[in-house]
Design an enzyme around this catalytic site. Structure first.
Site, short mmCIF file in Angstrom:
data_model
loop_
_atom_site.label_atom_id
_atom_site.label_comp_id
_atom_site.label_asym_id
_atom_site.label_seq_id
_atom_site.Cartn_x
_atom_site.Cartn_y
_atom_site.Cartn_z
N HIS A 175 0.84 -1.20 0.00
CA HIS A 175 0.00 0.00 0.00
C HIS A 175 0.87 1.25 0.00
O HIS A 175 2.04 1.22 0.36
CB HIS A 175 -0.96 0.02 1.21
CG HIS A 175 -0.31 0.53 2.47
ND1 HIS A 175 -0.24 1.87 2.76
CD2 HIS A 175 0.30 -0.13 3.49
CE1 HIS A 175 0.38 2.02 3.93
NE2 HIS A 175 0.72 0.82 4.38
N CYS A 176 0.27 2.35 -0.45
CA CYS A 176 0.94 3.64 -0.36
C CYS A 176 -0.09 4.61 0.21
O CYS A 176 -0.88 4.23 1.06
CB CYS A 176 1.44 4.09 -1.74
SG CYS A 176 0.14 4.24 -2.97
N ARG A 177 -0.09 5.86 -0.26
CA ARG A 177 -1.06 6.81 0.28
C ARG A 177 -2.47 6.53 -0.27
O ARG A 177 -3.42 6.39 0.48
CB ARG A 177 -0.63 8.23 -0.08
CG ARG A 177 -1.64 9.29 0.27
CD ARG A 177 -1.17 10.66 -0.25
NE ARG A 177 -2.27 11.61 -0.29
CZ ARG A 177 -3.12 11.74 -1.30
NH1 ARG A 177 -3.03 10.95 -2.35
NH2 ARG A 177 -4.09 12.63 -1.25
N PHE A 185 -3.41 4.13 2.39
CA PHE A 185 -3.44 4.59 3.79
C PHE A 185 -4.52 5.65 4.00
O PHE A 185 -5.15 5.73 5.06
CB PHE A 185 -2.07 5.14 4.19
CG PHE A 185 -1.92 5.25 5.68
CD1 PHE A 185 -1.74 4.12 6.47
CD2 PHE A 185 -1.99 6.48 6.31
CE1 PHE A 185 -1.63 4.22 7.84
CE2 PHE A 185 -1.87 6.59 7.68
CZ PHE A 185 -1.69 5.45 8.45
#
Ligand SMILES: Cc1cc2nc3c(=O)[nH]c(=O)nc-3n(C[C@H](O)[C@H](O)[C@H](O)COP(=O)(O)OP(=O)(O)OC[C@H]3O[C@@H](n4cnc5c(N)ncnc54)[C@H](O)[C@@H]3O)c2cc1C
Length: 566
Positions: free
Chosen positions: A511-513, A540
């Site tokens: 995952h990232c932002r 996130f």
């Protein structure tokens, strides 16, 4: 010689039918009966009187009977209730609700648009509280005047649908202590549970005491008692748990009701009596995506049906393609729009539809523009056809444009590939060169063609509980600010050099932002020989919104070190 048309109900459906009938002929007599004191008022603006956004309640009335007569030669008889339909003699019995006087009026065609009334169930102790509901200008005036007179300023709204949420928002804006109670685990059914958490957060953050998953059991003086045992102090209670079609008049006249309990009509909105039509909240309509009958108490459908009825009466062929249910709401700083099917509806109706979901959170404009806002966008499409089934968008900026595009796409049978290729207008203050809708189309096409796999942010909690390997590919400073507890940080900029840190014997979740960098990381790892890699959609940011409200209002443990809503 003209014909004589009578209309029952003088607001959305009724007034629209009358106006269209006049536009189609100058010869006919058009009489509209309304049992209330006003015709043609803006139901949709009623809640905004509570906050003063619409300051003067008189301005909610859009047209007076005198103007109907002068400009359109339509007789609008207010305070006149149609109490009986004599189908044999083609007459109605009308009662003047002020004088009690009754009279008969004959018709060539009768159009029913009596709407739907608020449900007020006989909850024990209901006589002990000051109960209100919101349907017309009289109701909102009464409520507004009453709340202004109470000392504690404690107002409770029961029901988290459109009217309940708008009432809660506007009462809060006016400075009241507002509790909003919803029996189901979420407010606003047009949105799925994951999406609606954004609206839950917004209400919570603006100080509305939002209680979900708890039902009103009883009332005591100035108190609402919930099934959980909770007691809520309320000097005024607004009942907004839904509406029920006004079918009594039709039923008594022997007109058929449909499977939903609303008035049944054919494709031309004609009842089982060829001289009686019905439109609006009182009828059931065909849902073009569930292939079943449904109640759709919205102004747009009522007005479209009204126009169709007038056209049909004048011998025009009308095409009834059914409805898909498009709606929009403002909740404090957020706007939420939805159309078509959502996951909740698919499950509730047990529809035999195979579908997948895309969730993206792009900006609604170019990021450099000062008014750029995130759009939380959820697209639902059929597998394997890619046919677009529905969408929901929530954000502080322009969400309705995106959902309107999807509503249009659904009407024309578009697929996710069509969304990908749509050529939409663009300049930085308005959107992005690859619009939210195109972007969702890209992701959906990629998923459909197995370019990558995803899990949803809603699954992260259970993934963590099962000890899954979650990798955060944001940069180190972002990770340090806040992260999923137990997630490994392997920034996209370093991931290719640190492959030996990634386990190969179990699935890995990146995952990232918001899901875009992690998508790139997923593709990189796949190209480097990793087979069991998933992107966490929504990232996130999506996770922060999804987790927040339940974290704040229950005693469960947080799964992130802190939220990041930026
Ligand atoms: C507070 C509120 C906010 C809303 N906001 C939105 C929104 O933002 N967007 C949206 O799409 N929709 C909204 N709606 C719903 C929308 O207003 C309705 O779907 C629409 O008005 C339905 O039109 P209608 O003609 O069927 O019924 P109505 O507009 O309710 O009109 C029916 C009228 O018939 C009268 N009547 C009933 N029986 C008789 C009788 N026997 N004789 C004489 N008169 C009779 C009633 O008094 C009533 O005034 C809102 C509704 C409310 C109450």
């Amino acid at each position: 010689m003209g014909r004589k048309f009578l209309i029952v109900g003088g607001v959305a459906g009724g007034a629209s039918t009358a106006a269209r009938l006049r536009r189609l002929s100058e010869d006919d007599q058009v009489i509209m009966f309304e049992r209330g004191p006003h015709v043609s008022f803006s139901n949709c603006c009623l809640p905004y009187h509570l906050s003063g956004t619409v300051e003067d309640s008189d301005s909610l009335v859009l047209m007076e009977p005198e103007k109907f007569l002068k400009q359109y030669r339509i007789e609008a008889r207010v305070n006149n209730e149609v109490v009986f339909i004599d189908r044999e003699n083609k007459e109605v019995v009308v009662r003047n609700v002020v004088t009690g006087e009754e009279y008969n009026e004959s018709y060539d065609k009768l159009i029913l648009s009596p709407g739907a009334r608020p449900i007020v169930p006989p909850i024990p102790g209901i006589e002990d509280v000051n109960i209100f509901s919101i349907r017309n200008v009289v109701d909102i005036d009464k409520l507004n005047k009453f709340v202004k007179s109470i000392e504690t300023k404690n107002v409770t709204v029961i029901g988290g649908g459109f009217i309940g949420v708008e009432a809660a928002e506007n009462l809060k804006e006016a400075g009241y202590n507002v509790t909003l109670i919803e029996a189901m685990p979420q407010i606003m059914k047009p949105f799925d549970y994951d999406m609606v958490q954004i609206l839950h957060k917004e209400l919570h953050d603006h100080g509305v005491n939002l209680i979900v998953g708890d039902k009103v059991k009883a009332f005591e003086p100035n108190t609402v008692i919930l099934e959980s045992g909770k007691k809520v102090d309320a000097q005024a209670v607004v009942m907004a748990i839904g509406v029920v079609p006004e079918t009594e008049l039709a039923q008594e006249a022997g007109l058929e009701l449909g499977e939903t309990g609303a008035i049944k009509t054919d494709q031309n909105y004609r009842t089982n009596d060829k001289d009686i039509y019905a439109v609006g909240d009182a009828i059931e309509v065909y849902h073009a995506l569930t292939n079943s009958m449904t109640k759709l108490p919205l102004a747009g459908p009522a007005q479209k049906q009204a126009r169709a009825v007038a056209d049909h009466i004048h011998g025009k062929v009308i095409s009834n393609t059914g409805f898909i249910g498009s709606s929009v709401i403002k909740v404090f700083d957020y706007n939420g729009a939805s159309t078509g099917l959502n996951e909740g509806l698919i499950k509730a109706l047990n529809l035999n539809i195979k579908y997948d979901v895309v969730k993206v959170i792009p900006g609604d404009k170019v990021g450099l523009m000062p008014e750029c806002e995130q759009v939380h966008f959820k697209l639902i499409y059929e597998v394997p056809t890619g046919r677009v089934l529905g969408a929901q968008a929530i954000g502080k900026g322009n969400v309705d444009k995106r959902v309107d595009i999807i509503a249009t796409a659904i009407k024309f049978g578009a697929t996710v590939e069509h969304l990908r290729d749509l050529e939409l207008c663009y300049a930085p203050p308005f959107g992005t060169a690859k619009d939210v809708v195109n972007f969702a189309g890209y992701v959906a096409s990629n998923l459909l063609h197995d370019a990558f796999r995803q899990v949803r942010e809603t699954e992260v909690r259970s993934l963590l509980e099962s000890g899954a390997c979650i990798i955060d590919v944001r940069e180190k400073d972002e990770y340090e600010q806040s992260h999923i507890i137990g997630a490994m940080n392997l920034p996209l900029s370093e991931i290719r050099d640190r492959l030996d840190e990634i386990p190969r014997d179990q699935p890995i979740y990146l995952h990232c932002r918001s899901g875009q960098r992690s998508y790139n990381a997923v593709l990189a790892l796949q190209n480097l020989g990793f087979e069991n890699v998933y992107n966490v959609s929504g990232g996130f940011l999506g996770l922060s919104f999804y987790e927040y409200f339940n974290d704040q209002t229950t005693d469960r443990e947080m799964i992130i070190t802190d939220y990041n809503f930026e």
